[in-house]
Design an enzyme around this catalytic site. Sequence first.
Site, PDB file in Angstrom:
ATOM      1  N   ARG A   1      44.774  31.073  25.082  1.00 18.97           N
ATOM      2  CA  ARG A   1      44.956  31.271  23.774  1.00 18.97           C
ATOM      3  C   ARG A   1      46.579  31.637  23.686  1.00 18.97           C
ATOM      4  O   ARG A   1      46.948  32.815  23.938  1.00 18.97           O
ATOM      5  CB  ARG A   1      44.140  32.229  23.057  1.00 18.97           C
ATOM      6  CG  ARG A   1      44.696  32.488  21.502  1.00 18.97           C
ATOM      7  CD  ARG A   1      43.275  32.986  20.925  1.00 18.97           C
ATOM      8  NE  ARG A   1      43.199  34.338  21.181  1.00 18.97           N
ATOM      9  CZ  ARG A   1      42.386  35.052  20.192  1.00 18.97           C
ATOM     10  NH1 ARG A   1      41.739  34.723  19.384  1.00 18.97           N
ATOM     11  NH2 ARG A   1      42.298  36.444  20.647  1.00 18.97           N
TER      12      ARG A   1
ATOM     13  N   ASP B   1      40.809  44.568  18.140  1.00 17.89           N
ATOM     14  CA  ASP B   1      41.990  43.786  18.643  1.00 17.89           C
ATOM     15  C   ASP B   1      42.819  43.770  17.317  1.00 17.89           C
ATOM     16  O   ASP B   1      42.626  44.431  16.422  1.00 17.89           O
ATOM     17  CB  ASP B   1      41.800  42.583  19.371  1.00 17.89           C
ATOM     18  CG  ASP B   1      41.557  41.500  18.261  1.00 17.89           C
ATOM     19  OD1 ASP B   1      41.414  41.545  17.158  1.00 17.89           O
ATOM     20  OD2 ASP B   1      41.401  40.155  18.728  1.00 17.89           O
TER      21      ASP B   1
HETATM   22  C1  LIG Z   1      39.026  39.041  17.217  1.00 17.00           C
HETATM   23  C2  LIG Z   1      39.410  38.487  18.524  1.00 17.00           C
HETATM   24  O1  LIG Z   1      40.447  37.818  18.635  1.00 17.00           O
HETATM   25  S1  LIG Z   1      38.228  39.011  19.668  1.00 17.00           S
HETATM   26  C3  LIG Z   1      38.864  38.310  21.086  1.00 17.00           C
HETATM   27  C4  LIG Z   1      39.878  39.101  21.538  1.00 17.00           C
HETATM   28  N1  LIG Z   1      39.568  40.484  21.918  1.00 17.00           N
HETATM   29  C5  LIG Z   1      39.137  40.555  23.416  1.00 17.00           C
HETATM   30  O2  LIG Z   1      39.219  39.669  24.278  1.00 17.00           O
HETATM   31  C6  LIG Z   1      38.653  41.866  23.910  1.00 17.00           C
HETATM   32  C7  LIG Z   1      37.836  41.704  25.153  1.00 17.00           C
HETATM   33  N2  LIG Z   1      37.269  43.010  25.593  1.00 17.00           N
HETATM   34  C8  LIG Z   1      38.114  43.946  26.387  1.00 17.00           C
HETATM   35  O3  LIG Z   1      39.399  44.036  26.429  1.00 17.00           O
HETATM   36  C9  LIG Z   1      37.390  45.009  26.850  1.00 17.00           C
HETATM   37  O4  LIG Z   1      35.890  44.707  26.871  1.00 17.00           O
HETATM   38  C10 LIG Z   1      37.605  46.235  26.302  1.00 17.00           C
HETATM   39  C11 LIG Z   1      38.851  46.565  26.178  1.00 17.00           C
HETATM   40  C12 LIG Z   1      37.143  46.313  24.911  1.00 17.00           C
HETATM   41  C13 LIG Z   1      36.851  47.473  26.767  1.00 17.00           C
HETATM   42  O5  LIG Z   1      37.167  47.250  28.146  1.00 17.00           O
HETATM   43  P1  LIG Z   1      36.776  48.441  29.384  1.00 17.00           P
HETATM   44  O6  LIG Z   1      37.415  49.862  28.688  1.00 17.00           O
HETATM   45  O7  LIG Z   1      37.339  48.279  30.609  1.00 17.00           O
HETATM   46  O8  LIG Z   1      35.297  48.485  29.452  1.00 17.00           O
HETATM   47  P2  LIG Z   1      34.461  48.872  30.668  1.00 17.00           P
HETATM   48  O9  LIG Z   1      34.907  50.213  31.301  1.00 17.00           O
HETATM   49  O10 LIG Z   1      33.176  49.037  30.091  1.00 17.00           O
HETATM   50  O11 LIG Z   1      34.232  47.783  31.461  1.00 17.00           O
HETATM   51  C14 LIG Z   1      33.714  47.583  32.706  1.00 17.00           C
HETATM   52  C15 LIG Z   1      34.116  46.476  33.544  1.00 17.00           C
HETATM   53  O12 LIG Z   1      34.120  45.430  32.760  1.00 17.00           O
HETATM   54  C16 LIG Z   1      35.338  44.749  32.927  1.00 17.00           C
HETATM   55  N3  LIG Z   1      35.653  44.120  31.683  1.00 17.00           N
HETATM   56  C17 LIG Z   1      35.382  44.616  30.237  1.00 17.00           C
HETATM   57  N4  LIG Z   1      35.638  43.722  29.430  1.00 17.00           N
HETATM   58  C18 LIG Z   1      36.038  42.524  30.094  1.00 17.00           C
HETATM   59  C19 LIG Z   1      36.438  41.141  29.547  1.00 17.00           C
HETATM   60  N5  LIG Z   1      36.469  40.885  28.269  1.00 17.00           N
HETATM   61  N6  LIG Z   1      36.927  40.405  30.597  1.00 17.00           N
HETATM   62  C20 LIG Z   1      36.913  40.887  31.973  1.00 17.00           C
HETATM   63  N7  LIG Z   1      36.533  41.956  32.174  1.00 17.00           N
HETATM   64  C21 LIG Z   1      36.218  42.792  31.440  1.00 17.00           C
HETATM   65  C22 LIG Z   1      36.328  45.849  33.128  1.00 17.00           C
HETATM   66  O13 LIG Z   1      37.530  45.634  33.695  1.00 17.00           O
HETATM   67  C23 LIG Z   1      35.561  46.830  34.016  1.00 17.00           C
HETATM   68  O14 LIG Z   1      35.842  46.102  35.340  1.00 17.00           O
HETATM   69  P3  LIG Z   1      35.626  47.218  36.594  1.00 17.00           P
HETATM   70  O15 LIG Z   1      34.088  47.660  36.553  1.00 17.00           O
HETATM   71  O16 LIG Z   1      35.695  46.284  37.565  1.00 17.00           O
HETATM   72  O17 LIG Z   1      36.721  48.208  36.435  1.00 17.00           O
HETATM   73  O1  LIG Z   2      40.292  35.502  17.200  1.00 17.98           O
HETATM   74  C1  LIG Z   2      39.018  35.858  16.464  1.00 17.98           C
HETATM   75  C2  LIG Z   2      38.863  36.321  15.621  1.00 17.98           C
HETATM   76  O2  LIG Z   2      37.642  36.758  15.003  1.00 17.98           O
HETATM   77  O3  LIG Z   2      39.809  36.735  14.702  1.00 17.98           O
HETATM   78 MG   LIG Z   3      41.725  35.896  15.791  1.00 17.00          MG
END
Ligand SMILES: CC(=O)SCCNC(=O)CCNC(=O)[C@H](O)C(C)(C)COP(=O)(O)OP(=O)(O)OC[C@H]1O[C@@H](n2cnc3c(N)ncnc32)[C@H](O)[C@@H]1OP(=O)(O)O
Ligand SMILES: O=CC(=O)O
Ligand SMILES: [Mg+2]
Length: 532
Positions: free
Chosen positions: A165, A445
């Site tokens: 993205r 986010d």
């Molecule tokens: C409205 C929108 O646009 S939605 C789309 C955009 N938003 C996103 O993509 C958010 C994605 N999610 C994240 O970034 C994360 O889940 C967070 C920041 C919210 C939480 O992350 P953390 O605080 O690291 O969570 P947590 O401690 O439970 O993570 C456990 C493990 O999962 C991994 N992990 C958590 N979320 C993700 C993810 N989305 N992708 C890959 N790995 C992940 C962490 O890196 C961690 O790895 P490790 O055990 O090897 O160290």
């Molecule tokens: O990118 C996703 C959203 O919900 O905004």
């Molecule tokens: Mg969005």
Amino acid sequence: MQPSTSQKIEVRGEKTIESTAILTPEALEFLRALHAKFDERRKELLIKRQQRQLDLDNGKKLDFLPETKHIREGDWTIAPLPRDLQDRRVEITGPVNRKMVINALNSGAKTFMACFEDATSPTWDNMMEGQLNMKDAVRKTISFTQQSNGKTYTLNEETAVLMVRPRGLHLPEKHVVIDGEPISGGLFDFGLYFFHNAKELLARGTGPYFYLPKLESHLEARLWNDVFVFAQQQLGIPNGTIRATVLIETIVAAFEMDEILYELRDHSAGLNCGRWDYMFSYLKRLRNQPDVIFPDRSQVTMTSPFMRAYTLLCVQTCHKRNAPAIGGMAAQIPIKDHPEANEEAFGKVREDKRREATDGHDGTWVAHPGLVAVAMEQFDKAMPTPNQIDRKRQDIHVTAENLLEVPIGSITEAGLRMNCSVGVQYIASWLRGNGAAPINHLMEDAATAEISRTQVWQWIRHPQGILEDGRKITEGLFLVVMQEELDTIRQSIGETNYRQGRFEEAAELFSSLTLQDEFMEFLTLPGYEKLN
Ligand SMILES: CC(=O)SCCNC(=O)CCNC(=O)[C@H](O)C(C)(C)COP(=O)(O)OP(=O)(O)OC[C@H]1O[C@@H](n2cnc3c(N)ncnc32)[C@H](O)[C@@H]1OP(=O)(O)O
Ligand SMILES: O=CC(=O)O
Ligand SMILES: [Mg+2]
């Protein structure tokens, strides 16, 4: 316009190992060609967004476009989907940092949307490291060792299909300047990923796949389509190799879903319901219409009639065109060390995914590897085939009124406090270079921070911006609440973390956007000026 070779391209970002690997002379030349050919049109389209805003401010009602009726009523479909985009039942999203890229690719999800947009704070380092991480991920050479515990990360044998993205059309990339003008962030992210990886992806039996954020019209989709045609020509790869899923995450785009698919029909990989930006966009674009006001954002859910109308229309529109309709993001993430709260959070995600799967979505998003199985279970149950595009959902009837129905509910002090607190915590995290933040056990986010500050802006100015106890929300009340919420944050994290955490700067940004009458289109625009 032909690309001008006389335009001077200047890299103002720090020279690092990553930037040296990514900003090769050939890649810069490709960026320059993209800029020369498309940047004027991009800017014109941004002006069109403002013209539409003026119409809406003057009371014009949104409706389906009369001039494109023939497209909505025409008999056409998008090009057949590539093999590896047939089954997208669970897509994980996340920022482009090295560890998370590996974790996401290994998560068991069908695809991974690597986000250079709202889940990533666009610092120069993040952008350059992100591009290098993509390059290594495509070649399957990516690895990582966590310094704190020595844990090493490499890719599994089987990994998720990669989609990228890029930033939206409104954001600049100030570190690369062409003839004195910053290049578009979206063209920069797209161009670098495409330039470095398209041929390699093809050789590996997959392709350059994208998610396009925050589009506001089919003319913007046309711009992206033309970018794709040009980019493919430049690299000498077949037209239609690029596939892109457009996020329907603006209220205005909801009225042009058919047209957006049509413009991109050779390159389309369907639509996605970006629910969080959609709420932001509804509030933003209709903010000056007297009958529009939202209750607390916690009361606006996917079962609110206007949200339901938009997701069902998305399923119906996509399936009519043989395109996948991907669902959205439930904000809950796992809650460690609290099994009951964790089960409650999982229950909410389960219900969200069950509704999407039974409505006819062909896949959905999760924010965390711990939620892949939850979403998978619901889609496996409701969708035994790779997708359910054959369910045409002719039973759905969505009107313009349904899309515009204002959600009802109450405005509470707790809702005002939550907007201030979460908004500031998120912006502070973003200023520190982290665009995806867990706050109160929810994934936040940029879109949720945008909803928060837009709601407060509107509540102050709208005559119905009244708390349920009868108090009018005013600038004065907002400033008191903001200060109290800042004090609470300071007490909970301690003085040192507070001072180093950029919370005051975040509060200043939130407050200035809230107090100024002229509405700022995106908080990330002034925010970007504060990033390295
Ligand atoms: C409205 C929108 O646009 S939605 C789309 C955009 N938003 C996103 O993509 C958010 C994605 N999610 C994240 O970034 C994360 O889940 C967070 C920041 C919210 C939480 O992350 P953390 O605080 O690291 O969570 P947590 O401690 O439970 O993570 C456990 C493990 O999962 C991994 N992990 C958590 N979320 C993700 C993810 N989305 N992708 C890959 N790995 C992940 C962490 O890196 C961690 O790895 P490790 O055990 O090897 O160290
Ligand atoms: O990118 C996703 C959203 O919900 O905004
Ligand atoms: Mg969005």
